[in-house]
Design a protein around this motif. Structure first.
Motif, mmCIF file in Angstrom:
data_model
loop_
_atom_site.group_PDB
_atom_site.id
_atom_site.type_symbol
_atom_site.label_atom_id
_atom_site.label_comp_id
_atom_site.label_asym_id
_atom_site.label_seq_id
_atom_site.Cartn_x
_atom_site.Cartn_y
_atom_site.Cartn_z
ATOM 1 N N ASN A 1 57.923 71.468 -3.744
ATOM 2 C CA ASN A 1 57.462 70.217 -4.012
ATOM 3 C C ASN A 1 57.693 68.530 -4.113
ATOM 4 O O ASN A 1 57.026 67.488 -3.517
ATOM 5 C CB ASN A 1 56.937 70.563 -5.353
ATOM 6 N N PHE A 2 59.013 68.877 -4.684
ATOM 7 C CA PHE A 2 59.575 67.784 -4.761
ATOM 8 C C PHE A 2 59.803 66.921 -3.483
ATOM 9 O O PHE A 2 59.377 65.589 -3.162
ATOM 10 C CB PHE A 2 61.483 67.618 -5.415
ATOM 11 N N LEU A 3 59.870 67.675 -2.138
ATOM 12 C CA LEU A 3 60.288 67.112 -1.244
ATOM 13 C C LEU A 3 58.785 66.080 -0.565
ATOM 14 O O LEU A 3 58.525 65.766 0.464
ATOM 15 C CB LEU A 3 60.985 67.610 0.220
ATOM 16 N N LEU A 4 57.825 66.585 -1.039
ATOM 17 C CA LEU A 4 56.130 66.447 0.003
ATOM 18 C C LEU A 4 56.096 64.999 -1.322
ATOM 19 O O LEU A 4 55.617 64.667 -0.569
ATOM 20 C CB LEU A 4 55.535 68.076 -0.887
ATOM 21 N N ALA A 5 56.141 64.932 -2.459
ATOM 22 C CA ALA A 5 56.516 63.900 -3.607
ATOM 23 C C ALA A 5 56.424 63.080 -2.871
ATOM 24 O O ALA A 5 56.105 61.852 -2.826
ATOM 25 C CB ALA A 5 57.123 64.391 -4.436
ATOM 26 N N LYS A 6 57.743 62.935 -1.893
ATOM 27 C CA LYS A 6 58.882 62.059 -1.709
ATOM 28 C C LYS A 6 57.711 61.254 -0.270
ATOM 29 O O LYS A 6 58.354 60.200 -0.046
ATOM 30 C CB LYS A 6 59.935 62.600 -1.382
ATOM 31 N N GLU A 7 56.733 62.336 0.535
ATOM 32 C CA GLU A 7 56.790 61.922 1.486
ATOM 33 C C GLU A 7 54.531 61.646 0.392
ATOM 34 O O GLU A 7 54.437 61.124 1.830
ATOM 35 C CB GLU A 7 56.706 62.735 2.470
ATOM 36 N N GLY A 8 54.727 61.128 -0.337
ATOM 37 C CA GLY A 8 53.454 60.801 -0.738
ATOM 38 C C GLY A 8 52.517 61.935 -0.426
ATOM 39 O O GLY A 8 50.936 62.537 -0.824
ATOM 40 N N LEU A 9 52.782 63.634 -0.130
ATOM 41 C CA LEU A 9 51.953 64.161 -0.144
ATOM 42 C C LEU A 9 52.058 65.705 -1.834
ATOM 43 O O LEU A 9 52.846 65.090 -2.306
ATOM 44 C CB LEU A 9 52.666 65.732 0.921
ATOM 45 N N LYS A 10 50.772 66.436 -1.723
ATOM 46 C CA LYS A 10 50.642 67.153 -3.071
ATOM 47 C C LYS A 10 51.048 68.774 -2.874
ATOM 48 O O LYS A 10 50.827 68.977 -1.335
ATOM 49 C CB LYS A 10 49.759 66.986 -3.713
ATOM 50 N N PRO A 11 51.598 69.179 -3.963
ATOM 51 C CA PRO A 11 51.562 70.342 -3.394
ATOM 52 C C PRO A 11 50.211 71.310 -3.064
ATOM 53 O O PRO A 11 50.021 73.032 -2.448
ATOM 54 C CB PRO A 11 51.355 70.807 -4.991
ATOM 55 N N GLU A 12 49.029 71.073 -2.788
ATOM 56 C CA GLU A 12 47.976 71.004 -2.554
ATOM 57 C C GLU A 12 46.960 71.180 -1.484
ATOM 58 O O GLU A 12 46.638 71.284 -0.707
ATOM 59 C CB GLU A 12 46.608 70.554 -3.858
ATOM 60 N N ASP A 13 48.419 70.207 -1.112
ATOM 61 C CA ASP A 13 48.554 69.801 0.794
ATOM 62 C C ASP A 13 49.230 71.550 1.410
ATOM 63 O O ASP A 13 48.530 71.483 2.701
ATOM 64 C CB ASP A 13 48.962 68.960 0.981
ATOM 65 N N VAL A 14 49.622 72.404 1.355
ATOM 66 C CA VAL A 14 49.724 72.993 1.670
ATOM 67 C C VAL A 14 49.586 74.471 0.867
ATOM 68 O O VAL A 14 49.252 74.576 -0.239
ATOM 69 C CB VAL A 14 52.048 73.073 1.605
ATOM 70 N N ALA A 15 50.473 75.497 1.119
ATOM 71 C CA ALA A 15 50.003 77.015 1.360
ATOM 72 C C ALA A 15 51.044 77.859 0.775
ATOM 73 O O ALA A 15 51.908 77.806 2.023
ATOM 74 C CB ALA A 15 49.043 77.966 1.618
#
Length: 340
Positions: free
Chosen positions: A151-165
């Motif tokens: 989740n943290f790594l996604l946030a650093k890239e502008g992504l959200k937890p909901e963007d993956v499964a």
């Protein structure tokens, strides 16, 4: 006269010793207790296995039953529900529970680095963190530290937890098998799972928190990982039991400071080796830097952990978290002085 003085001195000394015994050998309020953990074979939790296998709990007069759950989120649920007394789990849970009004406190740091590694399937189109959108990612269990890490790594890239499964895969041979079967695009897990997948050429590494350099790159410094945590009420009602638990874990950390990977492989259960002792030894070598040197959580580490969670957890952004309430250092200080 000298003989009499010597005799009196001896009696006085014996009297002092006799009165000191109860303080030294205090009885635990709860000598028989249950500890929850989420993925005990993982090297993240190695200090627990060492404390158990080397007899450090028994040395403290404790009879500890260990319940191994599929992931850290499940062991936390067991603590809240009352089916376990204490938990060996991720420090982040103490922060998140405080924001939810639950008094959960850690009493010793076991890991100063998470040791979590995010890998992608080698023959996939995922070559960097930005490519994770839409990916199916294996974690030990949803809501566990391996999940938070992604989740943290996604946030650093502008992504959200909901963007993956996210898919719960556990932390042992089953996790390796699920990655090899091809049902996952990526996985956030720990050793020995990661070293097994790396050595077999199944994955590429996207983010690695097993080293100091890796943690500096990801978090900007240390980030407390595994800790022993419990309800604050348990600490208040069972201070001697808590001290004895911390003593046992402190001994495990001290043992790990000088242990070789081969020493570790000789202590853990056979099934932890995943059928390949040499590979397990290599995994331990990769993970030995992650363990706490002092058992104390530095203030900077607490702040890094909170900053990580705030990146992707809206609830924490609005919460007022008192980090001083997430760690009680008294027991580690006593353990470092001999635990008395």
């Amino acid at each position: 006269m000298k003989v009499l003085q010597s005799a009196l001195a001896l009696v006085a000394a014996l009297g002092i010793a006799a009165t000191a015994v109860p303080a030294v050998a205090q009885q635990a309020e709860k000598p028989k207790l249950t500890l929850g953990v989420g993925g005990k074979p993982l090297l993240y939790y190695l200090p627990l296995t060492i404390a158990e296998r080397k007899g450090f709990f028994k040395d403290e007069g404790l009879d500890v039953s260990i319940n191994d759950f599929g992931g850290g989120a499940k062991s936390l649920q067991a603590l809240i529900g009352g089916s376990v007394d204490v938990v060996t789990g991720a420090y982040e849970h103490t922060i998140r529970m405080q924001a939810k009004g639950q008094d959960i406190v850690s009493v010793i740091e076991l890991g100063r680095f998470p040791g979590i590694v995010l890998v992608a399937k080698k023959d996939s189109n995922i070559k960097s963190l930005k490519d994770l959108k839409g990916a199916k990612i294996g974690v030990t269990a949803p809501g566990s530290s391996t999940n938070f890490f992604v989740n943290f790594l996604l946030a650093k890239e502008g992504l959200k937890p909901e963007d993956v499964a996210f898919v719960g895969v556990g932390g042992g041979a089953s996790a390796v098998a699920q990655m090899k079967r091809g049902g996952l695009d990526a996985m956030s897990n720990l050793d020995p799972v990661i070293t097994k997948l790396e050595s077999d050429g199944d994955v590429i590494v996207l983010a690695d928190s097993r080293t100091e350099q890796g943690n500096d790159k990801i978090f900007g410094g240390t980030n407390p990982a595994a800790v022993l945590y419990m309800k604050t009420d348990f600490v208040t009602q069972n201070p001697v039991t808590t001290q004895k638990l911390v003593n046992a874990f402190y001994k495990a950390l001290a043992w790990l400071k000088t242990a070789t990977p081969e020493d570790v492989a000789a202590v853990v259960p056979e099934e932890y080796l995943l059928g390949d002792k040499a590979l397990y030894v290599a995994a331990v070598k990769n993970s030995l830097p992650i363990y706490s040197r002092t058992g104390m959580i530095p203030e900077s580490g607490m702040k890094n952990a909170l900053n990580m969670l705030v990146e992707f957890d809206p609830e924490l952004k609005a919460a007022k978290v008192d980090l001083a309430k997430t760690f009680d250092p008294r027991f580690v200080k006593k353990a470092s002085e001999g635990g008395k």
